[in-house]
Design a protein around this motif. Sequence first.
Motif, PDB file in Angstrom:
ATOM      1  N   ALA A 101      32.262 -18.971  54.313  1.00  0.00           N
ATOM      2  CA  ALA A 101      33.478 -18.653  55.214  1.00  0.00           C
ATOM      3  C   ALA A 101      34.648 -17.916  54.436  1.00  0.00           C
ATOM      4  O   ALA A 101      35.347 -17.454  55.217  1.00  0.00           O
ATOM      5  N   PHE A 102      34.371 -18.131  53.248  1.00  0.00           N
ATOM      6  CA  PHE A 102      35.406 -17.152  52.266  1.00  0.00           C
ATOM      7  C   PHE A 102      35.036 -15.773  52.028  1.00  0.00           C
ATOM      8  O   PHE A 102      35.492 -14.700  51.733  1.00  0.00           O
ATOM      9  N   ILE A 103      33.448 -15.742  51.716  1.00  0.00           N
ATOM     10  CA  ILE A 103      32.874 -14.667  50.882  1.00  0.00           C
ATOM     11  C   ILE A 103      32.779 -13.511  51.926  1.00  0.00           C
ATOM     12  O   ILE A 103      32.967 -12.345  51.994  1.00  0.00           O
ATOM     13  N   PHE A 104      31.866 -13.856  53.142  1.00  0.00           N
ATOM     14  CA  PHE A 104      31.688 -12.884  54.275  1.00  0.00           C
ATOM     15  C   PHE A 104      32.929 -12.354  54.788  1.00  0.00           C
ATOM     16  O   PHE A 104      32.782 -11.094  54.835  1.00  0.00           O
ATOM     17  N   PRO A 105      33.970 -12.837  55.308  1.00  0.00           N
ATOM     18  CA  PRO A 105      35.174 -11.962  55.791  1.00  0.00           C
ATOM     19  C   PRO A 105      35.682 -11.040  54.812  1.00  0.00           C
ATOM     20  O   PRO A 105      36.194  -9.997  54.902  1.00  0.00           O
ATOM     21  N   ILE A 106      35.769 -11.329  53.383  1.00  0.00           N
ATOM     22  CA  ILE A 106      36.028 -10.494  52.535  1.00  0.00           C
ATOM     23  C   ILE A 106      35.272  -9.143  52.423  1.00  0.00           C
ATOM     24  O   ILE A 106      35.600  -8.234  52.391  1.00  0.00           O
ATOM     25  N   VAL A 107      33.740  -9.398  52.289  1.00  0.00           N
ATOM     26  CA  VAL A 107      32.939  -8.310  52.636  1.00  0.00           C
ATOM     27  C   VAL A 107      33.179  -7.579  53.640  1.00  0.00           C
ATOM     28  O   VAL A 107      32.904  -6.401  53.779  1.00  0.00           O
ATOM     29  N   ALA A 108      33.224  -8.268  54.522  1.00  0.00           N
ATOM     30  CA  ALA A 108      33.412  -7.553  56.169  1.00  0.00           C
ATOM     31  C   ALA A 108      34.661  -6.519  56.283  1.00  0.00           C
ATOM     32  O   ALA A 108      34.846  -5.499  56.554  1.00  0.00           O
ATOM     33  N   ALA A 109      35.765  -7.231  55.431  1.00  0.00           N
ATOM     34  CA  ALA A 109      37.200  -6.616  55.504  1.00  0.00           C
ATOM     35  C   ALA A 109      36.871  -5.263  54.735  1.00  0.00           C
ATOM     36  O   ALA A 109      37.464  -4.014  55.039  1.00  0.00           O
ATOM     37  N   THR A 110      36.063  -5.502  53.634  1.00  0.00           N
ATOM     38  CA  THR A 110      36.054  -4.317  52.602  1.00  0.00           C
ATOM     39  C   THR A 110      34.986  -3.091  53.501  1.00  0.00           C
ATOM     40  O   THR A 110      35.479  -1.904  53.440  1.00  0.00           O
ATOM     41  N   ASN A 111      33.989  -3.360  54.152  1.00  0.00           N
ATOM     42  CA  ASN A 111      33.188  -2.481  55.017  1.00  0.00           C
ATOM     43  C   ASN A 111      34.378  -1.862  56.124  1.00  0.00           C
ATOM     44  O   ASN A 111      34.176  -0.785  56.307  1.00  0.00           O
ATOM     45  N   ALA A 112      35.028  -2.813  56.721  1.00  0.00           N
ATOM     46  CA  ALA A 112      35.668  -2.329  57.609  1.00  0.00           C
ATOM     47  C   ALA A 112      36.863  -1.246  57.189  1.00  0.00           C
ATOM     48  O   ALA A 112      37.100  -0.309  57.819  1.00  0.00           O
ATOM     49  N   GLY A 113      37.371  -1.488  55.976  1.00  0.00           N
ATOM     50  CA  GLY A 113      38.343  -0.760  55.333  1.00  0.00           C
ATOM     51  C   GLY A 113      37.503   0.777  55.095  1.00  0.00           C
ATOM     52  O   GLY A 113      38.436   1.656  54.940  1.00  0.00           O
ATOM     53  N   ALA A 114      36.369   0.673  54.842  1.00  0.00           N
ATOM     54  CA  ALA A 114      35.682   1.992  54.653  1.00  0.00           C
ATOM     55  C   ALA A 114      35.544   2.667  55.907  1.00  0.00           C
ATOM     56  O   ALA A 114      34.565   3.563  55.754  1.00  0.00           O
ATOM     57  N   GLY A 115      35.676   1.973  57.050  1.00  0.00           N
ATOM     58  CA  GLY A 115      35.396   2.557  58.464  1.00  0.00           C
ATOM     59  C   GLY A 115      33.909   2.422  58.847  1.00  0.00           C
ATOM     60  O   GLY A 115      33.666   3.034  59.832  1.00  0.00           O
ATOM     61  N   GLN A 116      33.217   1.393  58.094  1.00  0.00           N
ATOM     62  CA  GLN A 116      31.973   1.047  58.617  1.00  0.00           C
ATOM     63  C   GLN A 116      31.923  -0.366  59.568  1.00  0.00           C
ATOM     64  O   GLN A 116      32.590  -1.394  59.364  1.00  0.00           O
ATOM     65  N   LEU A 117      31.204  -0.456  60.511  1.00  0.00           N
ATOM     66  CA  LEU A 117      31.182  -1.608  61.461  1.00  0.00           C
ATOM     67  C   LEU A 117      30.378  -2.523  60.366  1.00  0.00           C
ATOM     68  O   LEU A 117      29.324  -1.987  60.126  1.00  0.00           O
ATOM     69  N   TYR A 118      30.563  -3.833  60.797  1.00  0.00           N
ATOM     70  CA  TYR A 118      30.213  -4.805  59.864  1.00  0.00           C
ATOM     71  C   TYR A 118      29.597  -5.916  60.824  1.00  0.00           C
ATOM     72  O   TYR A 118      30.293  -6.343  61.764  1.00  0.00           O
ATOM     73  N   ARG A 119      28.281  -6.255  60.720  1.00  0.00           N
ATOM     74  CA  ARG A 119      27.906  -7.463  61.425  1.00  0.00           C
ATOM     75  C   ARG A 119      27.624  -8.510  60.299  1.00  0.00           C
ATOM     76  O   ARG A 119      26.798  -8.168  59.493  1.00  0.00           O
ATOM     77  N   TYR A 120      28.181  -9.739  60.553  1.00  0.00           N
ATOM     78  CA  TYR A 120      28.067 -10.795  59.953  1.00  0.00           C
ATOM     79  C   TYR A 120      26.391 -11.262  60.012  1.00  0.00           C
ATOM     80  O   TYR A 120      25.749 -11.475  61.034  1.00  0.00           O
ATOM     81  N   PRO A 121      25.781 -11.313  58.688  1.00  0.00           N
ATOM     82  CA  PRO A 121      24.145 -11.870  58.900  1.00  0.00           C
ATOM     83  C   PRO A 121      23.785 -13.129  59.357  1.00  0.00           C
ATOM     84  O   PRO A 121      22.906 -13.228  59.896  1.00  0.00           O
ATOM     85  N   VAL A 122      24.894 -14.056  59.399  1.00  0.00           N
ATOM     86  CA  VAL A 122      24.482 -15.582  59.803  1.00  0.00           C
ATOM     87  C   VAL A 122      25.348 -15.977  61.030  1.00  0.00           C
ATOM     88  O   VAL A 122      25.419 -16.921  61.281  1.00  0.00           O
ATOM     89  N   ALA A 123      26.101 -14.878  61.683  1.00  0.00           N
ATOM     90  CA  ALA A 123      26.804 -15.327  62.880  1.00  0.00           C
ATOM     91  C   ALA A 123      26.104 -15.326  64.164  1.00  0.00           C
ATOM     92  O   ALA A 123      25.124 -14.725  64.336  1.00  0.00           O
ATOM     93  N   ILE A 124      26.238 -16.226  64.831  1.00  0.00           N
ATOM     94  CA  ILE A 124      25.582 -16.395  66.215  1.00  0.00           C
ATOM     95  C   ILE A 124      26.660 -15.699  67.209  1.00  0.00           C
ATOM     96  O   ILE A 124      27.690 -15.741  67.102  1.00  0.00           O
ATOM     97  N   ARG A 125      26.100 -14.782  68.217  1.00  0.00           N
ATOM     98  CA  ARG A 125      26.649 -13.982  68.899  1.00  0.00           C
ATOM     99  C   ARG A 125      26.919 -14.621  70.013  1.00  0.00           C
ATOM    100  O   ARG A 125      26.517 -14.425  71.286  1.00  0.00           O
ATOM    101  N   PHE A 126      28.175 -15.480  70.071  1.00  0.00           N
ATOM    102  CA  PHE A 126      28.544 -16.165  71.238  1.00  0.00           C
ATOM    103  C   PHE A 126      29.396 -15.120  72.406  1.00  0.00           C
ATOM    104  O   PHE A 126      28.990 -15.410  73.416  1.00  0.00           O
ATOM    105  N   ILE A 127      29.817 -14.338  71.914  1.00  0.00           N
ATOM    106  CA  ILE A 127      30.338 -13.389  72.678  1.00  0.00           C
ATOM    107  C   ILE A 127      30.036 -12.049  72.313  1.00  0.00           C
ATOM    108  O   ILE A 127      29.905 -11.664  71.462  1.00  0.00           O
ATOM    109  N   LYS A 128      29.627 -11.320  73.414  1.00  0.00           N
ATOM    110  CA  LYS A 128      29.142 -10.204  73.357  1.00  0.00           C
ATOM    111  C   LYS A 128      30.107  -9.167  73.571  1.00  0.00           C
ATOM    112  O   LYS A 128      31.102  -9.352  74.351  1.00  0.00           O
ATOM    113  N   ASN A 129      29.892  -7.966  73.230  1.00  0.00           N
ATOM    114  CA  ASN A 129      30.664  -6.760  73.460  1.00  0.00           C
ATOM    115  C   ASN A 129      30.748  -6.630  74.901  1.00  0.00           C
ATOM    116  O   ASN A 129      31.100  -6.087  75.826  1.00  0.00           O
TER     117      ASN A 129
END
Length: 129
Positions: A101-129
């Motif tokens: 819960a602490f590590i994945f958001p930091i990794v995701a923010a780093t990727n988002a800051g680089a302009g890359q779409l990030y998908r959490y590897p362990v998230a259940i997709r409850f809400i779709k685009n």
Amino acid sequence: MSAQPIQASPLSGNSHHAELSPEAETTLGMFAHLSGLMGIVGPLVVYLVLKERSLFARKQALEAINFHLTVILAVPVGIAFAFAGNLFGSYQPITVIVASAFIFPIVAATNAGAGQLYRYPVAIRFIKN
């Protein structure tokens, strides 16, 4: 975790919304992930406020929301396993959940800051685009 560069992108051609610069989109994508460290409210606000103005921020906020919903559901399961593990001397499930819960958001923010779409590897997709 695919690396896709972003571009400023109004979604529905609404002229009453100003376009966001690519830098603003990446910053808001980062914020969606990092605000999730304090709960699900931050990513939810980013989603609700920016869903019509930024495809990138919307996708990143939805990823953060789905991840944090997954964590919310996983915590009681982890606690149950921890209590059961107490019989066997293991608290690993809850430790893994809390660390994730602490590590994945930091990794995701780093990727988002680089302009890359990030998908959490362990998230259940409850809400779709």
